[in-house]
Write a protein that holds these residues in place. Structure first.
Motif, PDB file in Angstrom:
ATOM      1  N   MET A 140     -52.274  49.117  73.155  1.00 36.23           N
ATOM      2  CA  MET A 140     -51.639  47.959  72.721  1.00 36.23           C
ATOM      3  C   MET A 140     -52.263  46.961  71.989  1.00 36.23           C
ATOM      4  O   MET A 140     -53.641  46.617  72.367  1.00 36.23           O
ATOM      5  CB  MET A 140     -51.065  47.371  73.869  1.00 36.23           C
ATOM      6  CG  MET A 140     -50.054  46.459  73.763  1.00 36.23           C
ATOM      7  SD  MET A 140     -49.518  45.644  75.339  1.00 36.23           S
ATOM      8  CE  MET A 140     -47.853  45.176  74.964  1.00 36.23           C
ATOM      9  N   VAL A 141     -51.775  46.621  70.961  1.00 32.99           N
ATOM     10  CA  VAL A 141     -52.686  45.256  70.250  1.00 32.99           C
ATOM     11  C   VAL A 141     -51.646  44.398  70.154  1.00 32.99           C
ATOM     12  O   VAL A 141     -50.526  44.458  69.840  1.00 32.99           O
ATOM     13  CB  VAL A 141     -53.166  45.774  68.728  1.00 32.99           C
ATOM     14  CG1 VAL A 141     -53.534  44.606  68.089  1.00 32.99           C
ATOM     15  CG2 VAL A 141     -53.865  46.889  68.745  1.00 32.99           C
ATOM     16  N   LEU A 142     -52.034  43.023  70.583  1.00 30.40           N
ATOM     17  CA  LEU A 142     -51.174  41.873  70.723  1.00 30.40           C
ATOM     18  C   LEU A 142     -51.534  40.962  69.561  1.00 30.40           C
ATOM     19  O   LEU A 142     -53.055  40.723  69.488  1.00 30.40           O
ATOM     20  CB  LEU A 142     -51.359  41.286  72.097  1.00 30.40           C
ATOM     21  CG  LEU A 142     -50.713  42.297  73.262  1.00 30.40           C
ATOM     22  CD1 LEU A 142     -51.034  41.853  74.542  1.00 30.40           C
ATOM     23  CD2 LEU A 142     -49.088  42.187  73.067  1.00 30.40           C
ATOM     24  N   ILE A 143     -50.751  40.662  68.814  1.00 25.89           N
ATOM     25  CA  ILE A 143     -51.205  39.650  67.752  1.00 25.89           C
ATOM     26  C   ILE A 143     -50.563  38.035  68.148  1.00 25.89           C
ATOM     27  O   ILE A 143     -49.410  37.925  68.397  1.00 25.89           O
ATOM     28  CB  ILE A 143     -50.707  39.747  66.456  1.00 25.89           C
ATOM     29  CG1 ILE A 143     -51.193  41.012  66.006  1.00 25.89           C
ATOM     30  CG2 ILE A 143     -51.023  38.802  65.444  1.00 25.89           C
ATOM     31  CD1 ILE A 143     -50.509  41.583  64.976  1.00 25.89           C
ATOM     32  N   ASP A 144     -51.352  37.092  68.680  1.00 21.57           N
ATOM     33  CA  ASP A 144     -51.001  35.546  69.039  1.00 21.57           C
ATOM     34  C   ASP A 144     -50.883  34.976  67.809  1.00 21.57           C
ATOM     35  O   ASP A 144     -51.738  35.118  66.939  1.00 21.57           O
ATOM     36  CB  ASP A 144     -51.919  35.205  70.118  1.00 21.57           C
ATOM     37  CG  ASP A 144     -51.324  33.878  70.262  1.00 21.57           C
ATOM     38  OD1 ASP A 144     -50.113  33.608  70.464  1.00 21.57           O
ATOM     39  OD2 ASP A 144     -52.133  32.925  71.203  1.00 21.57           O
ATOM     40  N   THR A 145     -49.763  34.237  67.443  1.00 18.20           N
ATOM     41  CA  THR A 145     -49.531  33.495  66.251  1.00 18.20           C
ATOM     42  C   THR A 145     -49.499  32.085  66.736  1.00 18.20           C
ATOM     43  O   THR A 145     -49.370  31.653  67.973  1.00 18.20           O
ATOM     44  CB  THR A 145     -48.481  33.799  65.374  1.00 18.20           C
ATOM     45  OG1 THR A 145     -47.226  33.578  66.356  1.00 18.20           O
ATOM     46  CG2 THR A 145     -48.477  35.396  65.090  1.00 18.20           C
ATOM     47  N   THR A 146     -49.727  30.993  65.763  1.00 17.15           N
ATOM     48  CA  THR A 146     -49.910  29.734  66.061  1.00 17.15           C
ATOM     49  C   THR A 146     -48.174  29.430  65.862  1.00 17.15           C
ATOM     50  O   THR A 146     -47.591  29.999  65.028  1.00 17.15           O
ATOM     51  CB  THR A 146     -50.616  28.928  64.901  1.00 17.15           C
ATOM     52  OG1 THR A 146     -50.313  29.607  63.512  1.00 17.15           O
ATOM     53  CG2 THR A 146     -51.959  29.213  65.069  1.00 17.15           C
ATOM     54  N   GLY A 147     -47.678  28.526  66.444  1.00 16.58           N
ATOM     55  CA  GLY A 147     -46.332  28.154  66.571  1.00 16.58           C
ATOM     56  C   GLY A 147     -45.903  27.586  65.222  1.00 16.58           C
ATOM     57  O   GLY A 147     -46.737  26.951  64.637  1.00 16.58           O
ATOM     58  N   VAL A 148     -44.703  27.777  64.836  1.00 13.75           N
ATOM     59  CA  VAL A 148     -44.145  27.154  63.627  1.00 13.75           C
ATOM     60  C   VAL A 148     -42.570  26.929  63.704  1.00 13.75           C
ATOM     61  O   VAL A 148     -42.117  27.616  64.175  1.00 13.75           O
ATOM     62  CB  VAL A 148     -44.706  28.066  62.376  1.00 13.75           C
ATOM     63  CG1 VAL A 148     -44.123  29.598  62.495  1.00 13.75           C
ATOM     64  CG2 VAL A 148     -44.205  27.363  60.982  1.00 13.75           C
TER      65      VAL A 148
END
Ligand code: GDP
Ligand code: MG
Length: 337
Positions: free
Chosen positions: A195-203
């Protein structure tokens, strides 16, 4: 004896436009009156119906008080079979809501299914915390080496530290990507992971930078998980859902369920946007406060008698919700009642 003032004399050429303007305003007035009459008739029809069918109007009130939208309530209740007892009708309503709330309850959870998932959504909804929860669950079952963590920070707001701290606690190195090329490199590097999880900055939904971020994520095999705050107003959720909508499968996580006074607005939005709910979060603790999405449980919780609220309509306001239909057809199309 005095001659009439010349200006008083009727002037046909000037009179014509004046009278057509008058006609126009009369037409407008008639049109407004027609709308008003139609509106009143709808109301009367509904009130007559409600008097004949107190069960239906009771359910309408129940749904509105639970935070469901009049549009969805109307679309469902219009399909309610006749000749049902009060108890049967409540059961029927719950079943319809449950059937229309799609979840992964009967499929493997995210961390068993595996794959690449990018968590997107507004600021502060719990993307980073949820990323850590999912990473922890996957690491618990398959070992820390099975998880890849990436922070995607396309506009460099310094969002990486929090995930790195969680990663350290779990024994997982968290990587940072600022653009598409870096993200692709990292995905190549992590291609062997379960599993690869990409956390993003909120927008925010209307932030122009949202497009850039979503473009960077537009890669094959990257699944988007939209994180929605369960406590938000229905309109806010609709806005977010519309802004982050993609083609293909739409998956969401409902966060902060523990803080939401009513679940109706969030469940309503999920149903109307036909999202598949892949889990809920109900607290800050990593990884404990994560739960499988259980439609039965969520719907029953949402319909439990809420406390008195200043925002609740009274029974006498009900006709309003039935008569002020903007576009009921769109909802009617996909409600599986
Ligand atoms: N009560 C509650 N708080 C949460 C939940 N998920 C996250 N939080 C908190 O919400 C705040 C913002 O979370 P964060 O993961 O940083 O949000 P992000 O900006 O979307 O990454 C933090 O204080 C979290 O501890 C939840 O399910 N319930
Ligand atoms: Mg974050």
């Amino acid at each position: 004896p005095a001659e009439p003032a010349p200006s008083r004399r009727p002037e046909p050429q000037a009179a014509a436009p004046a009278s057509s303007a008058g006609q126009q305003s009369l037409m407008n007035e008639l049109h407004a009156m027609k709308e008003l009459i139609e509106d009143r008739f709808n109301t009367l029809t509904w009130m007559g119906q409600a008097r004949q069918n107190p069960i239906q109007s009771n359910l309408m009130l129940k749904m509105i008080r639970a935070g469901y939208s009049p549009a969805l309530a109307r679309a469902i209740l219009e399909r309610m079979p006749e000749e049902m007892s009060a108890a049967e009708s409540v059961r029927w309503l719950m079943e319809v809501l449950e059937r229309n709330l799609k979840t992964d309850m009967h499929a493997p959870p995210l961390y068993e299914e595996g794959g690449i998932f990018a968590l997107v959504g507004s600021t502060g909804v719990g993307k980073t915390t949820t990323t850590a929860k999912l990473a922890a669950h996957c690491a618990r079952i398959h070992g820390p080496a099975s998880v890849g963590l990436i922070t995607l920070d396309t506009y460099r707001v310094g969002a990486h530290e929090q995930l790195r701290t969680y990663g350290r606690m779990l024994g997982i190195v968290a990587h940072l990507a600022h653009d598409r090329a870096a993200l692709q490199d990292l995905l190549g590097l992590l291609s062997g992971k379960k599993m690869v999880l990409i956390d993003t900055t909120g927008v925010a939904p209307r932030d122009p930078r949202k497009r850039d971020m979503l473009d960077v994520l537009d890669l094959p095999n990257v699944n988007r998980l939209l994180v929605l705050n369960a406590g938000c107003h229905g309109d806010t959720l609709d806005d977010v859902l519309t802004a982050f909508k993609t083609s293909g499968s739409q998956q969401a996580i409902l966060s902060k369920v523990d803080e939401a006074v009513k679940l109706g607005p969030a469940l309503d939005a999920l149903i109307r946007h036909q999202m598949v709910l892949r889990g809920i979060t109900n607290g800050q603790r990593v990884p404990e406060d994560w739960e499988t999405a259980d439609a039965h449980k969520l719907i029953s919780t949402s319909m439990r008698a809420p406390t008195k609220s200043a925002f609740d309509p009274k029974a006498t306001d009900l006709d309003f919700f039935f008569s002020h239909s903007t576009d009921p057809m769109t909802e009617r199309e996909f409600v599986d009642a």
